[in-house]
Each structure stands twice: as C-alpha cells, then as structure tokens.
Write an enzyme that holds these catalytic residues in place. Sequence first.
Site, PDB file in Angstrom:
ATOM      1  N   CYS A 140       0.867  -1.171   0.000  1.00 31.37           N
ATOM      2  CA  CYS A 140       0.000   0.000   0.000  1.00 31.37           C
ATOM      3  C   CYS A 140       0.906   1.224   0.000  1.00 31.37           C
ATOM      4  O   CYS A 140       2.129   1.094  -0.011  1.00 31.37           O
ATOM      5  CB  CYS A 140      -1.009  -0.001   1.149  1.00 31.37           C
ATOM      6  SG  CYS A 140      -0.334   0.119   2.804  1.00 31.37           S
ATOM      7  N   CYS A 179      -2.299   1.295  -4.156  1.00 36.83           N
ATOM      8  CA  CYS A 179      -1.042   1.952  -4.554  1.00 36.83           C
ATOM      9  C   CYS A 179      -1.017   2.220  -6.043  1.00 36.83           C
ATOM     10  O   CYS A 179      -0.073   2.801  -6.562  1.00 36.83           O
ATOM     11  CB  CYS A 179       0.182   1.158  -4.111  1.00 36.83           C
ATOM     12  SG  CYS A 179       0.473  -0.362  -5.013  1.00 36.83           S
ATOM     13  N   CYS A 239       3.177   0.096  -8.178  1.00 37.70           N
ATOM     14  CA  CYS A 239       3.684  -1.263  -8.031  1.00 37.70           C
ATOM     15  C   CYS A 239       4.190  -1.784  -9.370  1.00 37.70           C
ATOM     16  O   CYS A 239       3.430  -1.818 -10.336  1.00 37.70           O
ATOM     17  CB  CYS A 239       2.572  -2.168  -7.499  1.00 37.70           C
ATOM     18  SG  CYS A 239       3.175  -3.793  -7.059  1.00 37.70           S
TER      19      CYS A 239
END
Length: 140
Positions: free
Chosen positions: A14, A88, A92
């Site tokens: 996150c 996120c 990522c």
Amino acid sequence: MTETATRPSVLFVCVHNAGRSQMAAGWLRHLSGGAVEVRSAGSMPADQINPTAVEAMLEQGIDIRAEQPKILTTEAVKASDVVVTMGCGDACPIFPGKRYEDWALDDPAGQGIDAVRPIRDQIRSRIEDLLDELGVPLAV
C-alpha cells in the site's frame, strides 16, 4: 509436516505501509502459522505504523508493534509469488508470471478504532480466502 516445495510468498503493498498492508501481513503470519513467507512494503512509506491499526490487531491477539514501514523494491516483487496491492495504483511494478490482486479497502489512516475494526475484519476474510487458494490450511 514436511516441506517438499518452497513456501509460497506473498507481498502486501500500500502507499504508506502503515495500516492495511501491515494488518494483512500480521493476519497472514498468524493464520498461516509460518507456512507462507510474508512481506509488506509501501510506495511512500510512513515514519511508523498506524497506532490504530496496531490497536485493532492487538484486540485479535496479533502484535504488529515491532514492524516498520518499508520501501517497495523490485526485488521484493520479484521474490514474491503473489502481490496484493491496496490502493497503490501504478506505483507497483508489474512482472510477467506474477499473480496480482488488488484489494479495494478503506484506508485506516486518520480513522478511529470503530472505523478500523471492519477494515481489519475484511482483511482477515480475504487472507482466509487467499490461504485457501494457495492450499495452505489455517493454523488457528
């Protein structure tokens, strides 16, 4: 139980690595009894874990106070079998052959304990489903 294969590994990501991903990592360690390698990281880690998330987990007998928010690295993603993102977005990195899941969960940041408990409980339910999909029995 003998291990014929390496343990499955899961990375929770996150933004701040202070609430949702830390609670998920705590649940997975607890419910898998060590049968799964657990990592967590954030794209912009906070200075410390969300104290309300810590309190919510302590209510369930899981102590995450010793954990520290960590920066997301490509090495952590490459080393994980399953990557679970929690808000996120594009931060990522995506690698072919990895299993990705995005869990839409409310952010516990700035929330009181009454708002964090349902998030904690949603995470537990998703962890139980993930363990079932990985073929790992619940340890507790």
